[in-house]
Scaffold this motif. Structure first.
Motif, PDB file in Angstrom:
ATOM      1  N   THR A 125      25.958 -19.583 127.722  1.00 28.07           N
ATOM      2  CA  THR A 125      26.659 -20.144 128.874  1.00 28.07           C
ATOM      3  C   THR A 125      28.015 -19.502 129.099  1.00 28.07           C
ATOM      4  N   PHE A 126      28.528 -18.769 128.105  1.00 31.06           N
ATOM      5  CA  PHE A 126      29.828 -18.091 128.203  1.00 31.06           C
ATOM      6  C   PHE A 126      29.759 -16.903 127.259  1.00 31.06           C
ATOM      7  N   PHE A 127      29.929 -15.691 127.780  1.00 29.09           N
ATOM      8  CA  PHE A 127      29.656 -14.525 126.939  1.00 29.09           C
ATOM      9  C   PHE A 127      30.404 -13.294 127.436  1.00 29.09           C
ATOM     10  N   THR A 128      30.433 -12.272 126.582  1.00 31.23           N
ATOM     11  CA  THR A 128      31.005 -10.975 126.920  1.00 31.23           C
ATOM     12  C   THR A 128      30.171  -9.904 126.232  1.00 31.23           C
ATOM     13  N   SER A 129      30.620  -8.659 126.322  1.00 25.38           N
ATOM     14  CA  SER A 129      29.925  -7.572 125.644  1.00 25.38           C
ATOM     15  C   SER A 129      30.930  -6.484 125.309  1.00 25.38           C
ATOM     16  N   MET A 130      30.508  -5.540 124.489  1.00 27.15           N
ATOM     17  CA  MET A 130      31.371  -4.429 124.117  1.00 27.15           C
ATOM     18  C   MET A 130      31.801  -3.641 125.352  1.00 27.15           C
ATOM     19  N   ASN A 131      30.911  -3.501 126.314  1.00 27.06           N
ATOM     20  CA  ASN A 131      31.213  -2.723 127.514  1.00 27.06           C
ATOM     21  C   ASN A 131      32.123  -3.462 128.487  1.00 27.06           C
ATOM     22  N   ASP A 132      32.380  -4.730 128.220  1.00 24.81           N
ATOM     23  CA  ASP A 132      33.281  -5.508 129.068  1.00 24.81           C
ATOM     24  C   ASP A 132      34.724  -5.477 128.567  1.00 24.81           C
ATOM     25  N   SER A 133      35.009  -4.712 127.527  1.00 30.64           N
ATOM     26  CA  SER A 133      36.364  -4.650 126.964  1.00 30.64           C
ATOM     27  C   SER A 133      37.050  -3.363 127.399  1.00 30.64           C
ATOM     28  N   HIS A 134      38.359  -3.455 127.643  1.00 37.25           N
ATOM     29  CA  HIS A 134      39.079  -2.339 128.243  1.00 37.25           C
ATOM     30  C   HIS A 134      40.509  -2.252 127.720  1.00 37.25           C
ATOM     31  N   ILE A 135      41.031  -1.021 127.702  1.00 33.32           N
ATOM     32  CA  ILE A 135      42.465  -0.773 127.572  1.00 33.32           C
ATOM     33  C   ILE A 135      42.973  -0.477 128.974  1.00 33.32           C
ATOM     34  N   PHE A 136      43.992  -1.187 129.410  1.00 35.22           N
ATOM     35  CA  PHE A 136      44.522  -0.988 130.753  1.00 35.22           C
ATOM     36  C   PHE A 136      45.569   0.120 130.702  1.00 35.22           C
ATOM     37  N   ASP A 137      45.206   1.287 131.217  1.00 40.07           N
ATOM     38  CA  ASP A 137      46.078   2.457 131.130  1.00 40.07           C
ATOM     39  C   ASP A 137      46.406   3.008 132.515  1.00 40.07           C
ATOM     40  N   ALA A 138      46.787   2.125 133.415  1.00 39.96           N
ATOM     41  CA  ALA A 138      47.173   2.538 134.764  1.00 39.96           C
ATOM     42  C   ALA A 138      48.306   3.563 134.704  1.00 39.96           C
ATOM     43  N   ASP A 139      48.354   4.436 135.692  1.00 38.15           N
ATOM     44  CA  ASP A 139      49.347   5.513 135.694  1.00 38.15           C
ATOM     45  C   ASP A 139      50.772   4.996 135.582  1.00 38.15           C
ATOM     46  N   PHE A 140      51.063   3.854 136.210  1.00 40.20           N
ATOM     47  CA  PHE A 140      52.448   3.365 136.191  1.00 40.20           C
ATOM     48  C   PHE A 140      52.887   2.882 134.812  1.00 40.20           C
ATOM     49  N   LEU A 141      51.938   2.706 133.882  1.00 41.11           N
ATOM     50  CA  LEU A 141      52.275   2.296 132.521  1.00 41.11           C
ATOM     51  C   LEU A 141      52.498   3.481 131.588  1.00 41.11           C
ATOM     52  N   LEU A 142      52.339   4.691 132.095  1.00 40.47           N
ATOM     53  CA  LEU A 142      52.398   5.885 131.255  1.00 40.47           C
ATOM     54  C   LEU A 142      53.448   6.860 131.772  1.00 40.47           C
ATOM     55  N   GLU A 143      53.904   7.731 130.865  1.00 35.94           N
ATOM     56  CA  GLU A 143      54.786   8.828 131.227  1.00 35.94           C
ATOM     57  C   GLU A 143      54.428  10.037 130.372  1.00 35.94           C
TER      58      GLU A 143
END
Length: 359
Positions: free
Chosen positions: A306-324
Motif C-alpha cells: 500500500t506504500f512503497f518505493t524502489s531503488m530506481n525511485d531514489s535520486h541525488i539532486f544535482d541541479a546546475d544551480f547547486l554546483l560550481e
C-alpha cells in the motif's frame, strides 16, 4: 464514456478522411484516460534529506558555541546572509518538489526553532504550509536535525529525541537522533529516523568508532520496532558521514544493497547503487562520496504493498544551480555557503537526496 465512444464511432463511418482523424482522436483519448487513471491510482509521496550546512540564526545561544555565526563573530553572519540562506534552502526544496512538494524533509545542521519557524513562515516555503519537528540537542555548536512535513499528508503521532551517550567518551557530545512516527493519507503508519552521525573532522578512521556506535543505537531502535510491529515501514535518512559501503552502515546498521530477494525485516540502502556508480553528495579532495542517504525497511520495497518505493525511485539532486566548477580537482563541486572562513553565497557543501514513494 460510453456515449463519447459511440459518438466517435459514428463519425468514423462518414468517410475515410474523417475515419483517420477519428482513430487519431480515439488513440489520444484512450492514452489520456489511462494516464489519468494511473495518476489517480498511484500518488507520489516524496521524501527528501538535506544537510543545509550551518543554518544558524543571528541570536546567541548561551548553551552552545555559536559565536562565529553572530554579527560580531569572525564569519560576519548577519540578517542579510541569514535571509539569503533561508531563500536558498526554500529554493532547493521547491525545485525538487516541482508541482508536488516533498511531504517529508529531513534537515541536518539546523541551529534552532527560530531557523525552522522563519524558514516555514517567511521564505519561499510559506505557501506550502510546512510544519516541523525539532529538539535541541547537546551538540557543542548547537546544530540539530529536524523534520519538515506536510500536515495534510502526514500526521505525526509520536516524536522524540534519542540521546547519544558514548560509553568510552561520556564527555563527548553529538547530535540527537530524531524519531517520528506518523500516519500518511492512506492510513499506513511510517516510522522515520532523521540522523546526523559524527563528522570526519578528526580523521575518517579516528572518528569511525563514534559513527559505528551511533549506527548501533539506530539498529537497536529498529530491532525494537521489528519485535513489536508486524513488518513496520521504516525510513532512516540523513547525513551519515560514511558511505553505504562503510562498516557503520553495512556491518552495524546492516543496511544492504537492494537486490531481488527482499526481506520485510531487513534494511536496504537506496543510495548504495549511486555510490557504486561513482556519484556523490559531498566532494572531498576530488572524490565524490554518498554521505547523505535514505535507508528503508524491506516492507517498503514491496511494489504490491500500500506504500512503497524502489531503488530506481531514489535520486541525488544535482541541479546546475547547486554546483560550481572545481578549480583544484576539475569537474564540479557543491556550491557552498562558505569556503573556509570566506562567505561564498552558495547553498551547501552537500547535495540533497530524495526518493519517490507511492501509495
Amino acid at each position: 464514456m460510453g456515449l463519447l465512444m459511440q459518438g466517435l464511432m459514428n463519425g468514423f463511418r462518414q468517410n475515410n478522411q474523417s475515419m483517420k482523424k477519428g482513430i487519431f482522436l480515439l488513440a489520444i483519448l484512450i492514452v489520456t484516460i489511462q494516464l489519468f487513471a494511473q495518476k489517480q491510482g498511484k500518488q507520489d509521496f516524496k521524501i527528501m534529506s538535506y544537510n543545509v550546512e550551518n543554518f544558524f540564526d543571528c541570536v546567541h545561544d548561551s548553551l552552545s558555541d555559536d559565536r562565529e555565526f553572530l554579527p560580531t563573530g569572525i564569519r560576519g553572519w548577519n540578517n542579510t546572509k541569514y535571509e539569503k540562506k533561508q531563500a536558498n534552502i526554500a529554493k532547493v526544496i521547491t525545485a525538487i518538489g516541482g508541482w508536488d512538494a516533498p511531504v517529508l524533509v529531513g534537515l541536518c545542521e539546523v541551529e534552532s526553532d527560530k531557523c525552522l519557524f522563519d524558514l516555514t513562515h517567511y521564505s519561499g516555503l510559506k505557501n506550502l504550509k510546512y510544519k516541523y519537528l525539532h529538539h535541541d540537542s547537546p551538540d557543542p555548536r548547537g546544530i540539530d536535525v529536524a523534520l519538515l512535513y506536510q500536515p495534510d499528508q502526514f500526521r505525526p503521532i509520536h516524536d522524540q529525541a534519542i540521546r547519544i551517550r558514548f560509553p568510552n567518551a561520556p564527555q563527548s557530545k553529538t547530535r540527537d537522533l530524531l524519531f517520528v512516527s506518523g500516519i500518511i493519507s492512506n492510513g499506513d503508519t511510517v516510522y522515520v529516523f532523521v540522523c546526523h552521525l559524527p563528522s570526519r573532522l578528526d580523521g575518517e578512521l579516528e572518528s569511525e568508532n563514534k559513527r559505528m556506535f551511533v549506527a548501533s543505537v539506530i539498529r537497536k531502535e529498529v530491532d525494537s520496532l521489528l519485535a513489536v510491529i508486524h513488518v513496520p515501514k521504516i525510513v532512516i535518512m540523513g547525513d551519515f558521514n560514511d558511505a553505504p559501503t562503510n562498516k557503520s552502515l553495512s556491518d552495524i546498521l546492516k543496511a544492504k544493497p537492494v537486490t531481488e530477494n527482499i526481506s520485510a525485516g531487513n534494511l536496504y540502502n537506496l543510495m548504495y547503487k549511486l555510490q557504486l556508480e561513482g556519484k556523490g553528495t559531498n566532494k572531498y579532495k576530488g572524490e565524490w562520496v554518498v554521505l547523505d542517504q535514505i535507508i528503508v525497511s524491506g516492507a517498503l520495497l514491496n511494489s504490491s504493498g500500500t506504500f512503497f518505493t524502489s531503488m530506481n525511485d531514489s535520486h541525488i539532486f544535482d541541479a546546475d544551480f547547486l554546483l560550481e566548477n572545481d578549480a583544484a580537482y576539475l569537474g564540479k563541486q557543491p556550491f557552498r555557503t562558505y569556503v573556509g572562513m570566506k562567505y561564498h553565497d552558495g547553498f551547501s557543501d552537500h547535495l540533497p537526496v530524495y526518493a519517490d514513494f507511492w501509495y
